[in-house]
Design an enzyme around this catalytic site. Structure first.
Site, PDB file in Angstrom:
ATOM      1  N   HIS A 249       1.336  -8.379   2.333  1.00  0.00           N
ATOM      2  CA  HIS A 249       2.692  -7.820   2.391  1.00  0.00           C
ATOM      3  C   HIS A 249       2.776  -6.967   3.651  1.00  0.00           C
ATOM      4  CE1 HIS A 249       2.956  -7.930  -2.288  1.00  0.00           C
ATOM      5  NE2 HIS A 249       3.713  -8.887  -1.801  1.00  0.00           N
TER       6      HIS A 249
ATOM      7  N   GLU B 104       9.395 -11.023  -2.020  1.00  0.00           N
ATOM      8  CA  GLU B 104       8.443 -10.043  -2.571  1.00  0.00           C
ATOM      9  C   GLU B 104       9.024  -8.629  -2.592  1.00  0.00           C
ATOM     10  OE1 GLU B 104       4.874 -10.810  -3.471  1.00  0.00           O
ATOM     11  OE2 GLU B 104       5.590 -12.868  -3.556  1.00  0.00           O
TER      12      GLU B 104
ATOM     13  N   CYS C 110       2.549   0.700  -2.717  1.00  0.00           N
ATOM     14  CA  CYS C 110       2.795  -0.429  -3.635  1.00  0.00           C
ATOM     15  C   CYS C 110       3.335   0.063  -4.969  1.00  0.00           C
ATOM     16  CB  CYS C 110       1.512  -1.179  -3.951  1.00  0.00           C
ATOM     17  SG  CYS C 110       0.711  -1.917  -2.549  1.00  0.00           S
TER      18      CYS C 110
END
Ligand code: SUG
Length: 446
Positions: free
Chosen positions: A249, A174, A370
């Site tokens: 995450h 990721e 993000c």
């Protein structure tokens, strides 16, 4: 040579919508099918870029991807004209049309993992686009990400843009959302910190409710191909209980920069041993680690997830002071707001807080951190970056007008079937590549 951290923010694409595509991401699931405002979303993100550039931070932009992805829909068996493909997908498999239409490439913390040249064996900056195998709508990003990064970081003497890792569950990757670099000077070697959710082969604890998206094997492969020294690389497992509470995450529970780690007390498995390993490796490099650990009694994991306290950006101003960039939701949550007031007045490394309205992105689980990809660059590397992507007054004005010209202020799941959205999106992106000076980036331009 001096080095600095540059932030490359994702520009929100014209198809931004709420499709509930991310199981395990509480905001995405909660806001499924609500009405999106792509125009506001793009302007909110652009305003953050502008304000940080105005404060003297190095700020650049990464373009959105081509959506809806007709290529995906055709690969999945829909045939005929573009309009026919969209119409059939909307009728027979609206979830696939939604996956093909997501503007998720805006969250560039998931675009790639980046290792600065001070850390790598060949002294080049290494990028590995994340395969994002855990979700279909994200797994279709890496090829275009690689193309974009190769266009912006084109100088092969200074930059290496790898292929994504093979897209298979054992190697779920990721990107930078699970990667942090510590150092005392950006120009010198640092310690790279990789956080994974599970291991495919070394059986251990795993979450039971929600998926762990990043594997140990993927993290280690990225470190290996970037040529990082073993003695300057630390791996840690995310606490599976917090993944089950919506921490999909690591950047939802921890953020670090230079010699500071700001995290929740329940972030990692065997947390004190993780601190010890980081401190030991940093001390060999002549650096320290200041851990700001937030106790559960002050901010619960639930409040951390809903406010995105740890999805903040920890930035060092040109004068050396640290600033925490937080979303508005942190001011609206009483325990988080109180904690932040105490933090800033405590006289520690974080001296200032900047609050941004990023509501449109937040409703899909994407906060300030993000939306950005960090790239540490020395002066020569900065000069080798494609010139058109750095945010300054002129680029801000052009992008702001471009958004106003092309973006809708309302998008529902039903609107995704509208062939006019495809045409509008192509027209917008075609003009954008000219504004950014990136040539023919998109399939529809080739
Ligand atoms: O992958 N949301 C993204 C949010 C990514 C946040 N990034 C970081 N934490 N670094 C995701 O879950 C939701 C799309 C939708 O449901 O329409 C989404 O993809």
């Amino acid at each position: 040579m001096q080095a600095r951290e540059a932030n490359f923010d994702g520009l929100v694409g014209p198809t931004h919508n709420y499709a509930g595509l991310s199981f395990g991401n509480v905001a995405s699931q909660t806001n499924e099918k609500s009405i999106a405002n792509p125009l506001a979303a793009a302007k909110q993100g652009l305003r953050k870029m502008k304000q940080l550039a105005d404060l003297g931070f190095l700020q650049a932009v990464l373009p959105p991807q081509e959506r809806p992805s007709l290529r995906l829909l055709r690969e999945l068996g829909f045939t005929g004209s573009d309009a026919r493909v969209m119409e059939r997908a909307a009728k027979e498999a609206p979830e696939l049309l939604a996956a093909a239409s997501s503007a998720s490439a805006m969250w560039t913390a998931n675009a790639a993992t980046v290792s600065p040249s001070a850390d790598t064996a060949d002294a080049r900056v290494h990028f590995t686009p994340a395969n994002l195998t855990s979700k279909l709508h994200r797994a279709i990003e890496h090829e275009a990400t690689r193309r974009t990064l190769s266009a912006i970081f084109a100088d092969e003497r200074r930059f290496v843009v790898h292929e994504a890792l093979p897209g298979t569950p054992a190697l779920g990757d990721e990107g930078a959302a699970n990667h942090t670099r510590f150092c005392n000077d950006y120009a010198r070697r640092g310690v790279e910190f990789f956080v994974y959710g599970r291991s495919e082969y070394r059986r251990g604890q795993e979450p039971v409710r929600y998926p762990a998206r990043q594997t140990f094997e993927a993290s280690r492969a990225v470190a290996q191909r970037h040529g990082l020294a073993d003695e300057a690389t630390v791996y840690a497992q995310q606490n599976p209980e917090v993944i089950d509470a919506g921490v999909f995450h690591n950047d939802v529970i921890a953020v670090g920069n230079r010699e500071t780690l700001f995290c929740h007390e329940r972030a990692f498995v065997d947390q004190s041993a993780v601190y010890d390993r980081l401190k030991a490796q940093l001390s060999v490099l002549g650096a320290g680690l200041n851990v700001i650990e937030v106790p559960d009694a002050r901010v619960s994991v639930g409040d951390a997830v809903s406010s995105y306290l740890f999805n903040s950006q920890l930035l060092t101003k040109p004068d050396g002071h640290d600033v925490l960039v937080v979303p508005r939701e942190c001011r609206e949550n009483p325990s988080v707001a109180a904690y932040l007031d105490d933090l800033v007045s405590a006289g520690g490394p974080i001296e200032e807080m900047l609050v941004f309205d990023l509501r449109e992105s937040m409703k899909n689980g994407g906060g300030p951190a993000c939306l950005r990809l960090r790239v540490v660059l020395n002066e020569a590397e900065q000069a080798a970056v494609a010139r058109g992507v750095w945010i300054d007054d002129a680029l801000f004005k052009r992008l702001d007008a471009w958004i106003g010209k092309h973006y809708r202020d309302r998008l529902t799941p039903a609107d995704l079937a509208d062939p006019a959205l495809l045409a509008q999106s192509h027209a917008a992106l075609d003009e954008l590549t000219q504004i950014l000076g990136l040539g023919s980036l998109y399939d529809f331009q080739r």
